[in-house]
Design a protein around this motif. Structure first.
Motif, mmCIF file in Angstrom:
data_model
loop_
_atom_site.group_PDB
_atom_site.id
_atom_site.type_symbol
_atom_site.label_atom_id
_atom_site.label_comp_id
_atom_site.label_asym_id
_atom_site.label_seq_id
_atom_site.Cartn_x
_atom_site.Cartn_y
_atom_site.Cartn_z
ATOM 1 N N ILE A 875 0.679 -1.425 0.152
ATOM 2 C CA ILE A 875 -0.093 0.575 -0.188
ATOM 3 C C ILE A 875 0.693 1.468 -0.208
ATOM 4 O O ILE A 875 0.433 2.135 -0.464
ATOM 5 C CB ILE A 875 -0.664 -0.062 1.815
ATOM 6 C CG1 ILE A 875 -2.015 -0.680 1.162
ATOM 7 C CG2 ILE A 875 -1.638 0.856 1.175
ATOM 8 C CD1 ILE A 875 -3.354 -2.006 2.153
ATOM 9 N N ARG A 876 1.567 1.553 0.673
ATOM 10 C CA ARG A 876 3.126 2.575 1.487
ATOM 11 C C ARG A 876 4.191 2.477 -0.446
ATOM 12 O O ARG A 876 3.724 3.468 -0.924
ATOM 13 C CB ARG A 876 4.100 1.868 1.725
ATOM 14 C CG ARG A 876 4.968 2.898 1.718
ATOM 15 C CD ARG A 876 6.084 2.825 3.052
ATOM 16 N NE ARG A 876 7.448 4.185 2.667
ATOM 17 C CZ ARG A 876 7.227 4.698 3.407
ATOM 18 N NH1 ARG A 876 6.732 5.159 4.779
ATOM 19 N NH2 ARG A 876 8.142 5.779 3.646
ATOM 20 N N HIS A 916 -0.668 2.598 13.217
ATOM 21 C CA HIS A 916 -1.395 3.767 13.297
ATOM 22 C C HIS A 916 0.034 5.074 13.164
ATOM 23 O O HIS A 916 -0.541 5.659 11.836
ATOM 24 C CB HIS A 916 -2.474 4.163 14.350
ATOM 25 C CG HIS A 916 -3.745 3.470 14.874
ATOM 26 N ND1 HIS A 916 -4.736 4.277 14.903
ATOM 27 C CD2 HIS A 916 -3.267 1.932 14.865
ATOM 28 C CE1 HIS A 916 -5.664 3.030 15.233
ATOM 29 N NE2 HIS A 916 -4.562 1.955 14.690
ATOM 30 N N ALA A 917 0.765 5.259 13.950
ATOM 31 C CA ALA A 917 2.630 5.872 13.718
ATOM 32 C C ALA A 917 2.538 5.113 12.110
ATOM 33 O O ALA A 917 3.045 7.189 10.958
ATOM 34 C CB ALA A 917 3.755 5.655 14.690
ATOM 35 N N GLU A 918 2.572 4.401 11.708
ATOM 36 C CA GLU A 918 3.578 3.872 10.688
ATOM 37 C C GLU A 918 3.107 5.266 9.664
ATOM 38 O O GLU A 918 2.617 5.235 8.794
ATOM 39 C CB GLU A 918 3.500 2.785 10.406
ATOM 40 C CG GLU A 918 4.181 3.095 9.060
ATOM 41 C CD GLU A 918 4.729 1.152 8.386
ATOM 42 O OE1 GLU A 918 4.952 0.566 7.683
ATOM 43 O OE2 GLU A 918 3.828 0.540 9.840
ATOM 44 N N VAL A 919 1.063 4.657 8.965
ATOM 45 C CA VAL A 919 0.400 5.625 8.053
ATOM 46 C C VAL A 919 0.265 7.069 8.356
ATOM 47 O O VAL A 919 0.370 7.602 7.602
ATOM 48 C CB VAL A 919 -1.351 4.643 8.657
ATOM 49 C CG1 VAL A 919 -2.342 5.168 7.522
ATOM 50 C CG2 VAL A 919 -0.902 2.752 8.145
ATOM 51 N N LEU A 924 1.789 11.607 5.804
ATOM 52 C CA LEU A 924 2.362 12.830 5.898
ATOM 53 C C LEU A 924 3.646 13.183 4.319
ATOM 54 O O LEU A 924 3.202 13.620 3.337
ATOM 55 C CB LEU A 924 3.088 13.299 7.180
ATOM 56 C CG LEU A 924 3.783 14.165 7.516
ATOM 57 C CD1 LEU A 924 2.560 15.801 7.224
ATOM 58 C CD2 LEU A 924 4.642 14.099 8.262
ATOM 59 N N GLU A 925 4.057 12.129 3.727
ATOM 60 C CA GLU A 925 4.629 11.989 3.250
ATOM 61 C C GLU A 925 4.269 12.687 1.575
ATOM 62 O O GLU A 925 4.716 12.995 0.735
ATOM 63 C CB GLU A 925 5.666 10.784 3.172
ATOM 64 C CG GLU A 925 7.070 10.274 4.151
ATOM 65 C CD GLU A 925 7.861 9.616 4.082
ATOM 66 O OE1 GLU A 925 8.589 8.631 2.999
ATOM 67 O OE2 GLU A 925 7.672 8.459 5.028
ATOM 68 N N ALA A 926 3.160 11.874 1.520
ATOM 69 C CA ALA A 926 2.647 11.599 -0.088
ATOM 70 C C ALA A 926 1.842 13.005 0.358
ATOM 71 O O ALA A 926 1.554 13.871 -0.763
ATOM 72 C CB ALA A 926 0.869 10.701 0.149
ATOM 73 N N TYR A 927 1.338 13.403 1.467
ATOM 74 C CA TYR A 927 0.726 14.767 1.070
ATOM 75 C C TYR A 927 2.017 15.794 1.235
ATOM 76 O O TYR A 927 1.412 16.764 0.027
ATOM 77 C CB TYR A 927 0.491 15.182 2.711
ATOM 78 C CG TYR A 927 -0.795 16.266 2.730
ATOM 79 C CD1 TYR A 927 -1.833 16.455 2.338
ATOM 80 C CD2 TYR A 927 -0.149 17.522 2.904
ATOM 81 C CE1 TYR A 927 -2.721 17.544 2.876
ATOM 82 C CE2 TYR A 927 -1.266 18.933 2.722
ATOM 83 C CZ TYR A 927 -2.130 18.646 2.909
ATOM 84 O OH TYR A 927 -3.154 19.971 2.797
ATOM 85 N N GLN A 928 3.415 15.831 1.290
ATOM 86 C CA GLN A 928 4.547 16.477 1.327
ATOM 87 C C GLN A 928 4.778 16.438 -0.507
ATOM 88 O O GLN A 928 5.111 17.296 -1.012
ATOM 89 C CB GLN A 928 5.332 16.310 2.171
ATOM 90 C CG GLN A 928 5.624 17.015 3.485
ATOM 91 C CD GLN A 928 6.254 16.190 4.486
ATOM 92 O OE1 GLN A 928 7.165 14.802 4.054
ATOM 93 N NE2 GLN A 928 7.033 17.323 4.912
ATOM 94 N N ARG A 974 -8.441 10.706 11.806
ATOM 95 C CA ARG A 974 -8.789 8.714 12.617
ATOM 96 C C ARG A 974 -7.719 8.077 13.360
ATOM 97 O O ARG A 974 -8.553 7.420 13.862
ATOM 98 C CB ARG A 974 -9.844 7.371 11.300
ATOM 99 C CG ARG A 974 -10.780 8.712 11.271
ATOM 100 C CD ARG A 974 -12.022 7.426 9.855
ATOM 101 N NE ARG A 974 -11.517 6.316 10.206
ATOM 102 C CZ ARG A 974 -11.530 5.582 9.035
ATOM 103 N NH1 ARG A 974 -11.497 5.585 7.597
ATOM 104 N NH2 ARG A 974 -11.433 4.432 8.881
ATOM 105 N N LEU A 975 -7.063 8.512 13.055
ATOM 106 C CA LEU A 975 -5.607 7.686 13.548
ATOM 107 C C LEU A 975 -5.724 7.781 15.189
ATOM 108 O O LEU A 975 -5.805 8.920 15.376
ATOM 109 C CB LEU A 975 -4.595 7.861 13.106
ATOM 110 C CG LEU A 975 -4.310 7.492 11.595
ATOM 111 C CD1 LEU A 975 -2.858 8.141 10.912
ATOM 112 C CD2 LEU A 975 -4.849 5.911 11.024
ATOM 113 N N LYS A 976 -5.170 6.559 15.960
ATOM 114 C CA LYS A 976 -5.251 6.687 17.388
ATOM 115 C C LYS A 976 -3.128 7.110 17.575
ATOM 116 O O LYS A 976 -2.501 6.039 17.359
ATOM 117 C CB LYS A 976 -6.278 5.423 17.891
ATOM 118 C CG LYS A 976 -7.217 5.712 17.894
ATOM 119 C CD LYS A 976 -8.032 6.318 18.230
ATOM 120 C CE LYS A 976 -9.532 6.549 17.977
ATOM 121 N NZ LYS A 976 -9.859 6.741 16.398
ATOM 122 N N LEU A 977 -3.095 8.817 17.769
ATOM 123 C CA LEU A 977 -1.909 8.433 17.904
ATOM 124 C C LEU A 977 -1.312 9.178 19.035
ATOM 125 O O LEU A 977 0.333 9.999 19.394
ATOM 126 C CB LEU A 977 -2.046 9.525 16.619
ATOM 127 C CG LEU A 977 -1.800 9.202 15.414
ATOM 128 C CD1 LEU A 977 -1.513 10.437 14.491
ATOM 129 C CD2 LEU A 977 -1.086 8.140 14.902
#
Length: 1791
Positions: A875-876, A916-919, A924-928, A974-977
């Protein structure tokens, strides 16, 4: 019938089984006494009870059905049925012995068979070493007994005659005389070929079967006492074994259909022929006496109908002739004159003349005569004969039913079920059935006479209702055979004829199954039975498009039926309704072993009972399958679906019962005899396979749908593979052979062959779409059916196949993509791990599949899936390495969106926190990467509706960047961080989080995050606050976090801000000052509120207000609502143990909100404050809010401020402004809770400053003072810097607030209470210096309230209040009538209120509130309270004096019992739920994923059985048994011997008939008279007569002027004149004629016909008795009756056809028998004739003077004397009756 007594045999069998079991108890010890027995040579010729037999596995044979029948030969019926129903293996009735020595490698199978019924002899010369061992583990032996090649593991014996189980035990039969036998059984590894299940030479002797025989018979005493002789045995080498090795795992083979029939005997289909023969012998009854009667009735009815039609024709002819009677002619004459203008004017006068058609009058006279003759003669006769013939049929039926004791007891005396007297029943029932057959014959004729048809059905119901009660099952089958040979539409009347009762009926199952076999089999000879219904001439249909001829075609377009023969077929509705009469629910209850009281105890089922259930279900499915073949045509599509449904239900019931059996019997060992669990599973699999094969054969009938609903969950995995393979071969012709030769391993291997799928594609292309969908649905059902012991390969192959068909294969994917998506969704809902398989396959085929894969994964229940690290990596890769427009990128987004980022059922995260943290960092990387150069502000990202990513890119046509932006934000939230994402929610325990939260700058993983924060990207700011130490440390947040929060606010990510506050604030509640003193934080909070209020700062300068609204949000204040919900959630959590407490949360938010200048004018702040006040009220913590507001209120009024500010405030108020208040205006209708808190706070101020006390005192002292004057005086007296304006006095504030508060608001009763505490307040002598005046100015108990309402404005306010109170009372009255609907979350009160008394709830609360508001109205209206002369205890009850006293005593306790606490709590929960919903995701199952059944759960299975049984429609009840009464009174034999009684009886009937004849004659004469009067009157209706009329003729005028005056001309002419009086007379006459005709056309009343039949019955009985035994007494009665009847003959009776017919026939019969040739009656007959000449023709045949020669001369003379011209014909007739010469000769030759 043989079948009828089967239940008795079964009972015997049960009894024998019981005895067997008792014997077995005593047998067991003997079996275990010795483990080794050696037989000496001397005993070799004795019986050998147990033989060690050797078999080669290759030569084992199956006991076929014919062999079993051979075994049974030589035994009578009672012996055959005197054996147990089921065979018992080792542990039950006969034990098998077998050597359990460890098997030798590669040895041969040697099952040892103990068969006490076989007695082979051993030659004395042979060495026999027989070693018998009783094994310890019986189960092992049983397992080892099953040998591949047809050796079934066990088989019940059922009703056939072998004690040894024919299929369980290998029987060795050897003849005593054959030479091979003399060689004995040698213990060697070689076995003769002829030793098998049956020897090559058949046994010559009968096969004796003792009921139970001991395994080890006792040895004779002499042998037992001797020492055993030595037996020579060949020594074994070390490598040799005495017994070959048994295979460790023998394959279990299912029973054949023939073997199953032994368990469940019943040749249902074979019996159809025999019942048909019996039926044919009785069905045709066209020579029956009853048939003639009915035929006669039918003829009479036809003649009557023809006569009625003829009457209509004559009436029509009369009308026609009447219309031709008058001829009307139009005439005209010219007229002329001179007008006033002297102009000659012309005109025409038109008129009518009339002429009568004489010919028409003559014709009309003839027609009237013909009609009268037809009506009173022909129609009267046919009407009478039809009623008479009907009565004859009724009489015949009564005679039939009363002729037999059995029928009489049921039909006439109605004694329930008749006691069956076997000797009389066959003949009685035979007659009854013959008559029923006759009636059925008439239902098979085209009959347009509804009366006749209804009568036939009525008689049929009467006779069938009797047969239903006295008949046996064979008679019911006789009825069913008739019904199946009736014309289409039979279901409308014949369905109640079919009555089948299974429960509490010994022959019920037989009756049901045999009836079902009849229905399902083709109906033979139907065309022969229906021959009368055949259309005689078929009109040739035109070939044009509008010809109206329809042809049924099937889905393939082929014509389904031949129009030449289709008329023979039954309608589909008939078959459906007939099948509905079968009580399947009773059958299934019987099948599943329901107890008599309806108890269902599946746990008590024994193995043999389970096997019988399988056997019976097999029979039922076979019968239903015959129906599938019989009705395989398009016109029966729905009926075939019913059959398919019943097959599916049968499997369902058996499957559910089997699931319960398996659950209750797992690991029970010995209790599983005679059938092991494995054997039963094999049988269930086979039953299922047979059913599926039947359904597969029925193509294009729409029943494959039921295949997809079958309970695959209880099948074995091997059978699932086999079925799956067979369904791929559905187009092959030899499915049956294929299924028998297939092995599961072979199936699996072939299914995994790539060529196989290509063939399947071709197979699919040959089907229609509905069948393809059913097939794929079935595959999906098979994949998801099993919950335990799942074969992952099986599920994988199905999933991949559905995927290929739906998405990859070009020819099918367009049709199946939607279906395939839903099916894959249902499978993965049960097996979420299969999503990984799909992901792999999609990865391979994504280029072919494209965008459709997005829809697939949107449908899949991804929330159940837990992706592995490698799948996250895929997926990444898709997300980061492919552009936003590429399908892979979009698919990665869809998958991440669909995953469950919330909690699992155990309150732990569904996906690991590391994921959760990895996603988060991945997003964020994709957004950047994709959006770094295009900053998307929150104002845009939040303006879009919360739609899915797929919807945003497909439906709304957004750009990829916009969609990605929204998707990223939605996912990130939605992520639990954060730590608080786990522990903040109630009932969610804190998830262990790393003790040291990583610092953004220290961890290399956070490099992209650090870069984003430095760049000021909002998404980076949020992640920094959520994941790193910035959001977990008070110091770091204050230093670094608040600026990040500011970025989020300024970029308008307001929803994100709420999430951040939710995470951060719990850290600060214990130490609020960090944030409350932080101006930056407060300014961000206020900016947030401004931005969400609809007018964002910085936007209004550039765009208009309307545009700004569209930019900011879908609705005003959405994010403020979300913030409020979050605050309420924090308050809710704070009340739990070990939390900070609600006061801290309330104080923090109140202080944060009121820190802004003029905060009470900001709507968002007021909205939040209102909910804070509501929560504080609910939690009884209002003090903390009031305290903060009180301080600010005092500051607003100039307390604690410098003098310059104070002076400006005073000048502002003096200028006419109202003093400031937090509730601006008079009141607020929206923020009622806030208003309640503020007014209570201001009330404290009024009390503390003593302002109200002094004002009231001034009003008491100075009666002329207005409230305004009193206020100023109080200010002076109290030396207050500023006092509130008059409108700010609390009595007015409460009044205005009460007026505007909504009627349904919970606080309204308390607001009114607050008002009345002030309005009804009584100022006492507490005012010090003014006390001495009080007594004189105001009574001590007078109320002060009215003094505040003296001005006109305030008087109007009081009126408004009264009106408002009435409105509220009306509202609650209406609400009390409404139904109470419990709201969600209102089950109980919160824990904080658990100790308080229970509150009233609706509608009781509404009733109480109606009472309270009516009391308030009284209090407001009553003037006496103000005067003070009221004695409260004396007031009426409806004043609620207790509360009134409390109010007047100024008791401030709130009346909480009127508060709807339930609603307050519910609203609080709703508000908290809004945040819970936003924060904790809930995954509801999509609609397409139906709730999958767990077929193996025993509780669910039992519930399913019971609920399915309740769903069956009840059949129609049996016909009611109506009492049968005699149609005419019965003639007693005594009457025949009594002249007086007989005469009296017949006179009663004759009087009725004579009266009828007179009435008819009168009617006829009246009609003739009326017809004559009509004919005389008609010519007078019109006449031509001289008439004169005046005409006014005008000219056209000249020069535009009208004529000056018309010319007056008188005209004389002879024109038509209608005589109105005559017309009226004719109208009356016609009406009378019509009424008379209607009366005459009516059928005669029943008592007239009954009288005729009764008299005829009497005469018939008399004649029969006389013929049987001629006696003078009977003759005397006969003569008397003759002359009595003659006396009744008159002109009327002779004119009226029915009576003429009756009298003629009666006189003829009596005359022939009793008068003709009787000497003594000659003179009397002659005298009667001479007296009444009309009787001559009637009586002359019975005048026989030759019989009285002695009187002949006198008689002759008497006749001659009577001669005259008038009666010459009569005299001539009489003279011809006598032969004079013969008589005289006789006389002369006399003595």
């Amino acid at each position: 019938m043989a079948e009828a007594v089967k239940p008795q045999r079964r009972a015997k069998a049960k009894a024998s089984r019981t005895k067997t079991k008792e014997k077995k108890k005593y047998e067991t010890p003997q079996r275990e006494e010795s483990s080794e027995v050696s037989l000496p040579k001397t005993s070799r010729e004795q019986e050998i009870p147990s033989l060690a037999c050797e078999f080669k596995g290759d030569h084992l044979k199956v006991v076929t059905d014919s062999q079993l029948q051979d075994d049974a030969s030589g035994q009578n019926e009672s012996e055959m049925f005197d054996v147990p129903l089921t065979s018992l293996t080792i542990s039950n009735e006969e034990s098998l012995t077998c050597n359990t020595e460890p098997p030798k490698e590669g040895g041969e199978a040697r099952p040892c068979v103990g068969d006490s019924a076989v007695t082979p002899k051993v030659h004395p010369g042979d060495n026999v070493g027989t070693k018998v061992e009783t094994p310890k583990n019986f189960t092992e032996v049983e397992e080892n007994m099953s040998v591949q090649g047809g050796l079934s593991e066990s088989a019940p014996q059922s009703n056939f005659s072998y004690t040894q189980p024919a299929m369980e035990n290998i029987q060795v039969r050897e003849t005593q005389n054959s030479k091979e036998d003399k060689q004995g059984l040698v213990c060697s590894s070689e076995v003769p070929q002829n030793v098998g299940l049956q020897s090559s030479c058949p046994a010559k002797h009968g096969f004796q079967t003792p009921r139970v025989k001991k395994l080890y018979p006792q040895l004779p005493a002499e042998i037992a006492g001797e020492a055993p002789a030595l037996v020579a045995v060949k020594p074994l080498l070390r490598s040799e074994r005495l017994y070959p090795e048994l295979p460790s795992q023998l394959e279990l083979v299912p029973f054949t259909k023939e073997q199953l029939k032994i368990l469940e005997p019943g040749s249902w289909l074979e019996n159809v022929e025999s019942y048909l023969e019996e039926f044919d012998s009785m069905a045709h009854q066209d020579r029956h006496e009853f048939y003639e009667l009915l035929l006669n009735y039918s003829r009479c009815r036809k003649q009557l109908l023809l006569a009625e039609a003829e009457l209509l024709t004559l009436t029509s002819d009369c009308q026609n002739a009447k219309s031709r009677l008058w001829q009307f002619k139009e005439e005209q004459m010219s007229v002329q004159g001179i007008c006033a203008d002297q102009v000659k004017v012309f005109s025409y006068h038109r008129y009518q003349r009339v002429e009568m058609n004489e010919n028409a009058l003559v014709e009309l006279k003839k027609l009237f005569d013909a009609k009268s003759e037809h009506l009173h003669q022909t129609l009267a006769l046919h009407s009478y004969t039809s009623v008479l013939s009907r009565l004859q049929v009724e009489s015949y039926i009564y005679a039939l039913l009363s002729s037999s004791a059995v029928l009489r007891s049921s039909a006439i005396h109605q004694q329930g079920r008749a006691s069956k007297q076997t000797e009389s029943i066959p003949s009685d029932l035979c007659q009854l059935k013959e008559c029923i057959s006759v009636l059925f014959m008439f239902t098979r004729r085209v009959n347009e006479d509804t009366q006749f048809h209804d009568d036939i059905l009525l008689w049929l119901q009467k006779l069938v209702s009797v047969l239903q009660r006295v008949g046996c099952p064979g008679d019911h089958l006789f009825l069913l055979n008739h019904i199946l040979r009736c014309p289409a539409g039979v279901s409308k009347w014949a369905v109640p004829f079919i009555q089948i009762k299974v429960l509490h009926n010994p022959s019920g199952v037989f009756h049901f199954m045999q009836s079902l076999a009849l229905l399902m089999s083709p109906v033979k000879n139907r065309a022969e039975f229906m021959c009368h219904m055949k259309p005689s001439e078929r009109k040739p249909s035109s070939s044009g498009p509008g010809s109206g001829t329809w042809t049924l075609v099937d889905e393939g377009g082929e014509e389904d039926e031949d129009p030449e023969t289709s008329w023979i077929l039954l309608n589909e509705d008939d078959l459906v309704t007939i099948l509905a009469q079968f009580p399947f629910h009773e059958l299934f209850q019987h099948l599943l072993g329901f107890k008599a009281k309806g108890d269902y105890l599946p746990e008590t089922t024994r193995p043999q009972e389970m096997m019988k259930i399988f056997a019976f279900a097999n029979s039922l499915v076979e019968l239903l399958a015959v129906g599938l073949e019989t009705f395989n045509r398009a016109r029966y599509r729905q009926f075939v679906k019913r059959i398919g449904y019943m097959i599916r239900m049968t499997l369902g019931y058996v499957s559910d019962h089997w699931a319960q059996y398996v659950s209750h019997n797992q690991g029970s060992g010995l209790a599983q005899q005679p059938y092991s669990m494995e054997k039963l599973q094999v049988e269930f699999d086979e039953l299922f396979l047979r059913a599926v094969l039947h359904v597969l054969k029925a193509k294009r009938l729409g029943i494959w749908l039921f295949m997809s609903e079958m309970p695959f969950g209880t099948l074995s995995v091997q059978m699932l593979w086999k079925l799956f393979y067979l369904m791929h071969q559905v187009e092959s012709e030899n499915l049956q052979q294929l299924s028998s030769s297939l092995q599961p391993a072979q199936c699996k291997q072939q299914l995994q062959d790539p060529e196989h799928f290509t063939n399947f594609e071709k197979c699919l292309s040959s089907m229609n779409s509905s069948e393809e969908i059913c097939l794929l649905t079935t595959f999906a059902q098979m994949a998801q059916a099993r919950r335990t012991n799942v074969d992952e390969d099986f599920i994988k192959i199905i999933v991949l196949e559905i995927y290929e068909v739906s998405y990859v294969t070009l020819s099918t994917r367009e049709t199946f993509s939607k279906v395939g998506r839903e099916l894959l969704g249902t499978i993965t809902a049960v097996h979420p791990e299969i999503i990984s398989v799909l992901l792999d396959r999609v990865q391979e085929t994504i280029d072919q599949v494209g965008m459709v894969s997005l829809y697939l994964f949107k449908e899949l229940p991804l929330y159940l899936w837990q992706p592995s690290a490698s799948e996250i990596a895929v997926i990444r890769d898709w997300l980061l390495n492919y552009n936003l427009t590429v399908v892979k990128n979009k698919l990665a987004c869809v998958i991440l969106e669909g995953l469950n980022w919330g909690f699992a059922k155990q309150a732990t995260l569904h996906l690991d926190q590391a994921v959760h943290a990895e996603v988060a960092l991945m997003v964020l990387e994709a957004y950047q990467k994709y959006l770094a150069q295009k900053p998307y502000a929150g104002i845009l990202s939040e303006s879009m509706k919360q739609v899915s990513y797929l919807a945003s890119i497909v439906r709304y046509g957004e750009t990829p960047e916009t969609s990605f932006n929204q998707w990223a934000w939605n996912l990130i939230l939605r992520l639990k961080l954060h730590k608080n994402d786990y522990g903040i929610q109630p009932n969610c325990p804190a998830v262990p989080f790393s003790v040291t939260v990583p610092d953004m700058t220290e961890s290399p993983t956070f490099h992209p995050l650090l870069k984003a924060v430095k760049a000021g990207m909002p998404i980076g700011c949020y992640l920094a606050l959520s994941m790193t130490a910035v959001g977990h440390s008070i110091e770091k947040f204050c230093a670094e976090g608040i600026p990040l929060l500011g970025i989020l606010v300024q970029s308008r990510h307001l929803r994100t801000v709420v999430h951040v506050l939710d995470k951060i604030l719990p850290l600060f509640y214990p130490c609020q000052y960090y944030l409350l003193k932080n101006e930056q934080f407060l300014s961000h909070l206020l900016l947030f509120l401004h931005l969400d209020s609809g007018v964002p700062q910085g936007v209004t300068q550039q765009v208009t207000h309307k545009v700004a609204q569209h930019l900011t949000g879908a609705s005003h204040g959405d994010n403020v609502k979300l913030l409020n919900s979050m605050i309420q959630a924090h308050i809710s959590v704070s009340t739990q143990p070990n939390e900070v407490g609600p006061v801290a949360v309330l104080e923090f938010w109140v202080q944060a909100l009121i820190s802004q200048h003029l905060w009470y004018r900001e709507q968002p702040i007021l909205f939040l404050m209102d909910h804070l006040c509501k929560a504080a009220f609910q939690l009884m913590q209002e003090d903390c809010i009031q305290k903060l507001l009180y301080q600010q209120h005092k500051n607003a009024l100039g307390y604690h401020c410098d003098r310059s500010l104070l002076s400006s405030l005073v000048s502002w108020i003096v200028a006419g402004n109202i003093t400031p208040s937090f509730v601006e205006g008079l009141a607020t209708p929206t923020q009622v809770w806030f208003a309640w808190t503020v007014l209570n706070m201001e009330s404290i101020f009024e009390e503390d400053s003593q302002l109200r006390r002094v004002i009231e005192g001034e009003l008491v002292i100075n009666s002329a003072f207005t409230p305004d004057q009193a206020l100023k005086k109080a200010q002076t007296q109290l030396k207050l810097p500023i006092v509130p304006s008059l409108q700010r006095l609390l009595i007015y504030r409460w009044a205005h607030q009460a007026l505007v508060t909504p009627s349904d608001h919970p606080l309204l009763p308390l607001i009114w209470q607050k008002f009345f505490l002030l309005y009804l307040h009584r100022p006492g002598p507490q005012y010090g210096y003014a006390a001495q005046y009080c007594r004189f100015l105001l009574p001590i108990d007078g109320c002060i309230g009215r003094r505040f309402f003296q001005s006109p404005a305030h008087i109007n306010l009081l009126k408004e209040m009264k009106r408002r109170l009435t409105e509220v009372a009306d509202f609650h009255h209406a609400a009390s009538k409404a139904l109470r609907v419990p709201a969600e979350g209102s089950e109980g009160l919160p824990e904080s209120h658990s100790g308080t008394p229970g509150y009233l709830t609706s509608p009781e609360l509404h009733k109480e509130l109606v009472r309270l508001f009516n009391v308030y109205i009284l209090w407001l209206e009553d003037e006496n309270f103000q005067k003070g002369d009221t004695y409260i205890p004396s007031l009426p009850k409806h004043y609620d004096i207790h509360r009134l006293a409390k109010v007047m005593q100024n008791q401030q306790d709130l009346w909480m019992e009127y508060l709807n606490m339930e609603r307050i709590y519910h609203e609080f929960q709703e508000t908290v739920g809004l945040w819970t919903q936003a924060k904790l995701e809930s995954h509801s199952t999509p609609c397409s994923l139906s709730v999958q059944l767990d077929f193996t759960d025993p509780l669910l299975a039992k519930e399913r059985v019971l609920s399915n049984l309740r769903k069956h429609e009840a059949p129609q009840p049996p016909l009611a048994l109506h009492p049968t009464k005699p149609p005419v009174p019965v003639i007693s034999s005594a009457v025949l011997l009594s002249q007086k009684d007989a005469t009296q009886l017949v006179c009663t009937d004759l009087n009725l008939l004579q009266q009828q004849a007179r009435t008819a004659a009168l009617r006829e004469s009246q009609q003739v008279a009326l017809d004559g009067e009509l004919l005389d009157t008609m010519p007078k209706q019109y006449v031509n007569r001289e008439e004169q009329t005046t005409l006014h003729l005008e000219c056209r005028g000249s020069s535009g002027k009208k004529c000056q005056g018309a010319a007056v001309v008188t005209v004389q002419f002879e024109g038509m004149h209608k005589n109105e009086a005559i017309s009226q007379q004719l109208h009356v006459l016609r009406k009378e004629v019509k009424q008379l005709q209607a009366e005459a056309a009516k059928p005669p009343s029943l008592n007239i016909v009954e009288a005729a039949v009764h008299a005829e019955n009497l005469i018939t009985a008399l004649v029969n008795a006389y013929k049987l035994q001629p006696t003078p007494g009977i003759q005397k009665v006969g003569i008397s009756l003759f002359f009595t009847i003659v006396d009744y003959v008159s002109d009327e009776t002779q004119r009226h056809p029915p009576t003429r017919q009756f009298f003629t026939s009666c006189i003829e019969i009596l005359g022939q028998v009793f008068i003709s040739g009787i000497k003594s009656e000659c003179r009397k007959v002659l005298e009667t004739i001479l007296k009444n000449s009309r009787l001559c023709s009637l009586l002359s045949p019975f005048f026989t003077p030759n019989a009285a020669p002695a009187e002949f001369i006198q008689l002759y003379e008497q006749v001659v004397k009577f001669l005259s011209e008038d009666n010459s014909d009569m005299i001539f007739m009489l003279l011809t009756k006598a032969s004079g010469v013969h008589s005289l000769g006789t006389y002369c030759l006399g003595p």
